[in-house]
Design an enzyme around this catalytic site. Structure first.
Site, PDB file in Angstrom:
ATOM      1  N   GLU A  49      -1.837   5.889  -3.746  1.00 27.03           N
ATOM      2  CA  GLU A  49      -1.989   4.436  -3.643  1.00 27.03           C
ATOM      3  C   GLU A  49      -2.950   3.867  -4.682  1.00 27.03           C
ATOM      4  OE1 GLU A  49      -1.946   2.088  -0.186  1.00 27.03           O
ATOM      5  OE2 GLU A  49      -0.913   3.581   1.060  1.00 27.03           O
ATOM      6  N   HIS A 272      -7.931   5.523   4.732  1.00 28.67           N
ATOM      7  CA  HIS A 272      -7.713   6.938   5.042  1.00 28.67           C
ATOM      8  C   HIS A 272      -9.005   7.702   4.792  1.00 28.67           C
ATOM      9  CE1 HIS A 272      -3.143   7.390   5.129  1.00 28.67           C
ATOM     10  NE2 HIS A 272      -3.350   6.095   4.972  1.00 28.67           N
TER      11      HIS A 272
END
Lengths: 428, 436
Positions: A49, A272
């Site tokens: 990402e 995360h």
């Protein structure tokens, strides 16, 4: 021959949540990530990402002395978001873009535009040839009704095929990334059983991190609570997997994760948690104890492929239904088009502009129906191809199993009689 | 348990031109192709442009007894068109779809809808691991102004990457297909030099077929002869390439092509000519193998490879520049469309505020213009998305090429030192090989 002193490889993996203008405190978090990587000096850092190239270039500049070798995998419209930072020379790179990755009309989810893929870099580490894979699979938006399960299944299949086919000459294999799957999910089991990759979390003796190795936790204030339902505390969806070879034995000495808030920092690195694995490499002739993929039961592989095929077939049904809807859309557009045409010849009780409007609506129905038809046909082709490949593998495993039983030895390591039937493996 | 006896292996490749309703005598030609494959004692047949699955299933049924194993690679909207028929069990199959393959709005060319790819099948022939690749690259519509050249270069790059990275464990590698490139074109040179694959036409001991191995000839009644005139009536764009390994020496004993019209038949099999190659696999003893010679060859070719990759990189950069320009145009047009729409909406509100006006609101023109703006906006948006993907693919390829070049430079720097560390050869022989 005595085993040599093991060398250690430190691997880092993090889904950076780098969606500029959307994810919170993006720029600041990249500063923190850059500092962390510069300080920790991992051998290899695998990031996901990293959607904006500017962010990648920022990190590249910042880490130019500690990690002089980098690769940014470009794919899709603004993807793939995969980046590798390495202390060791990257000799080569290859990208495999997944054939299925959501739908372009699901704009709010955005996966389709991300061009998700698996990137491979071949790195020269201590004279060994390391094949390092980084990937990011389709997100799971609703576990109860996961409409993207077939897509993720196809991605898992393509990932394992890619790893299997490209890791033949490797001394060691490392895969890091956000699989968006729980450890016992079908795609994960499929991946591990068919590649022989081992989960660092389950293999390590020393673990320091979130409970149960979770990588998306409620304690992280960036994470969305609805993503975790029904799991209250957290889920484990990011992994570092590894595999040795006949030349090199690998063992996970330790694994650690961040635990949400970072000490001395106002917020975490991402939504995360980050994974850091310390892998011990043993150059050894005698590496039987850490076997390769042969160690897994062939019948287990067959079962998991059969399960996966069922999911793919279901996806095929769903997509064919979607394609039928697209066809109806096209025909309704065509039929409606007849309406203004008919009205044009009949005594006009409708103004020209209304006719025009109706015509425009029909054209847009027709065009959108046609494009959706195109999209779904492509998806159907991919699902059928995946099913065909799974069937081939299943048949191959069946033959192996028969061979196993005939030879009388149920051993599942590289016994000679299996060799002619396992085209991937080369005898050293 | 590898055999030590030499093995003969026959490979067939044909672009079948199987575009239903468009290509001539499609159904009848597939019957002819089926007959041909039944008669010939082939090990593997690699077919391209089998666009319709019905045609594949027809051939599969017809050839079931002789070629019990087959795979049809599905990709894109109507593709990939690649099919493999094999006498030997297919253990595994894998597909790599090319990132770039033309434009969706070039409907008359149709390549984009074909989902062109390279397909790989794994065979095991008497203990030898044989990796077979079949592919079909983007067509060349105008050689003087080849707007698809960057796409084909990217495809050639991805093809060689895929082959190199997935055939590390192979004893034998064979690639067959329609590359849509001449033997000395950039993409072909890139493919051959980087993978080490050899052209069966150049290497064969015995050749029987069209002059200079042409596979697309004017004598074939299906071909468009105008395009072939500058090339003396034919071009060689279909190939069977091969490579051995340390374990196995591969040589091409013979190569033959069809020559247009087929005796006894009213028309040829396709607009392309078919290739049939007969290979000999000779297992070698260790230390004597192909890889020793091959690594020497590859290292000798390293400077040439550097030049080829640089050339390829230039083409990719040209394509990138073009794609970025197209994307910019799409963005600009889209913004114009948006501005026009906003302007129109603004103008439309004037009658609301204008007092005493008796002019009827021009509904027709309003809706028409509005629809036009909307259409422009939507189409330019989709084009912008498409060109962005094209730009990314080209940038990605350029990055990989840059990486490869820096690797080559490292190898070139290191090569004199490695001479002394090559324990397999005596120091006196070091002049003959540079071993990495």
């Amino acid at each position: 021959m005595p085993a040599e002193r093991p060398e250690t490889l430190r691997v880092f993996s993090l889904n950076c949540w780098g969606i500029r203008f959307f994810s919170q405190l993006c720029t600041q978090r990249y500063e923190m990530i850059g500092e962390l990587l510069g300080r920790e000096q991992h051998d290899i850092a695998l990031l996901q990402e990293v959607w904006s190239e500017k962010d990648f270039l920022f990190l590249k500049r910042k880490l130019s002395s500690s990690h002089p070798y980098t690769h940014y995998f470009k794919s899709g419209v603004f993807g793939s978001g995969l980046a590798v930072f390495s202390k060791h020379r990257i000799q080569d790179a290859l990208l495999y873009k997944y054939s299925l990755n959501g739908y372009p009309y699901m704009l709010h989810q955005g996966d389709w535009f991300g061009g998700k893929a698996v990137g491979l870099v071949i790195v020269d580490i201590f004279g060994l040839k390391a094949h390092v894979y980084v990937t990011h699979l389709h997100a799971e938006y609703s576990r109860a009704q996961d409409e993207y399960l077939p897509h993720r299944m196809v991605q898992s299949w393509e990932l394992l095929q890619f790893v299997r086919h490209t890791s033949c000459g490797a001394d060691l294999v490392v895969l890091g990334g956000d699989l968006n799957m729980h450890p016992q999910d079908l795609g994960n089991r499929l991946l591990r059983s068919h590649t022989g990759l081992r989960d660092c979390y389950t293999e390590t003796d020393t673990f320091d991190g979130c409970e149960d190795g979770h990588t998306l936790i409620a304690a992280n204030h960036f994470s969305k609570k609805q993503d975790l339902i029904p799991f209250e505390k957290g889920i484990r969806i990011d992994y570092i997997l590894m595999k040795g070879s006949q030349k090199v034995s690998m063992k996970c000495e330790s694994l650690s994760t961040t635990k949400g808030p970072v000490a001395d920092k106002p917020y975490p690195y991402s939504d995360h948690e980050a994974l850091t694995a310390e892998l011990a490499l043993l150059h050894s002739e005698d590496s039987r104890q850490h076997g390769s993929s042969n160690a897994l039961a062939v019948s287990e592989q067959m079962d998991v492929v059969a399960e996966a095929r069922a999911v793919v077939k279901e996806g095929l049904c769903q997509t064919e239904a979607l394609r039928d809807k697209a066809t109806y859309l096209m025909f309704s557009g065509l039929l409606l088009l007849l309406l203004p045409l008919a009205m044009a010849f009949l005594p006009c009780f409708c103004s020209f502009s209304t006719l025009g409007l109706l015509g425009a609506v029909c054209m847009s129905l027709l065009l959108s129906g046609a494009m959706l038809y195109l999209l779904f046909t492509t998806h159907i082709k991919v699902l059928k191809e995946t099913d065909d490949q799974m069937m081939l593998t299943s048949n191959d495993l069946q033959t192996k199993l028969t061979g196993c039983r005939l030879s009388g030895s149920p051993s599942s390591d590289g016994s000679p009689e299996l060799q002619p039937l396992s085209p991937f493996k080369r005898e050293e | 348990m590898t055999t030590s006896a030499p093995i003969r292996f026959r490979v067939f490749s044909l672009n079948c031109w199987g575009i239903r309703y468009l290509s001539k005598n499609c159904k009848e030609r597939f019957v002819l192709i089926g007959d041909l494959l039944s008669q010939e004692q082939l090990d593997v047949a690699l077919l391209q442009e089998v666009w319709c699955e019905k045609d594949f299933l027809f051939l599969k049924k017809k050839l079931n007894s002789i070629y019990p194993y087959s795979h049809y690679f599905k990709s894109g909207f109507i593709g990939s068109g690649l099919a493999v028929f094999s006498r030997h069990r297919i253990h595994d199959a894998f597909l790599y779809r090319y990132s770039l393959n033309g434009y969706p709005y070039m409907a008359q060319h149709g390549d984009w809808f074909g989902g062109k790819a390279v397909g790989k099948v794994l065979l095991n022939i008497s203990g030898l691991t044989v990796h077979i690749f079949v592919t079909h690259l983007h067509a060349e519509y105008c050689r003087e102004k080849d707007s698809y050249l960057p796409h084909r270069v990217v495809q050639a790059w991805e093809l060689q990457q895929f082959i190199r990275h997935t055939s590390a464990g192979a004893d034998v590698v064979i690639l067959g297909g329609d590359l849509n490139m001449h033997p000395d074109d950039l993409g072909t040179r890139l493919l051959r030099n980087y993978t080490g694959l050899q052209d069966s036409f150049s290497e064969t001991a015995h050749f029987d077929g069209c002059e200079e191995g042409h596979t697309h000839i004017s004598e074939n009644p299906f071909t468009n002869t105008d395009g072939l005139v500058p090339f003396g009536g034919g071009v060689r764009i279909d190939y069977i390439l091969f490579k051995g390994s340390g374990e196995v020496d591969v040589s091409c004993e013979s190569l033959s092509t069809t020559k247009g019209p087929v005796p006894g038949h009213p028309f040829p099999y396709s607009d392309h000519e078919a290739l049939t190659a007969k290979f000999l696999f000779t297992p070698t003893t260790k230390g004597n193998g192909y890889s020793e010679r091959q690594s020497g060859c590859v290292s000798d070719k390293l400077p040439e490879l550097v030049n080829t990759v640089n050339e390829a990189r230039t083409e990719v950069k040209v394509g990138l520049h073009c794609a970025e320009r197209m994307r910019h145009t799409a963005a600009r047009t889209g913004i114009m469309g948006l501005v026009l729409l906003v302007l129109e909406l603004a103008i439309a509100t004037i009658p609301l505020f204008a007092l005493g006006t008796e002019q009827p609101f021009p509904k027709a023109s309003f809706y028409l213009l509005g629809a036009l703006c909307f259409a422009v906006l939507l189409s330019t948006l989709m084009l912008y998305v498409f060109y962005s993907m094209e730009v990314k693919a080209l940038q990605g390829t350029e990055d990989q090429m840059r990486l490869a070049l820096s690797s080559f430079q490292e190898q070139l720097k290191e090569s004199p030192k490695v001479l002394s560390s090559d324990h397999l050869r005596k120091p006196l022989d070091s002049k003959d090989s540079i071993h990495f």
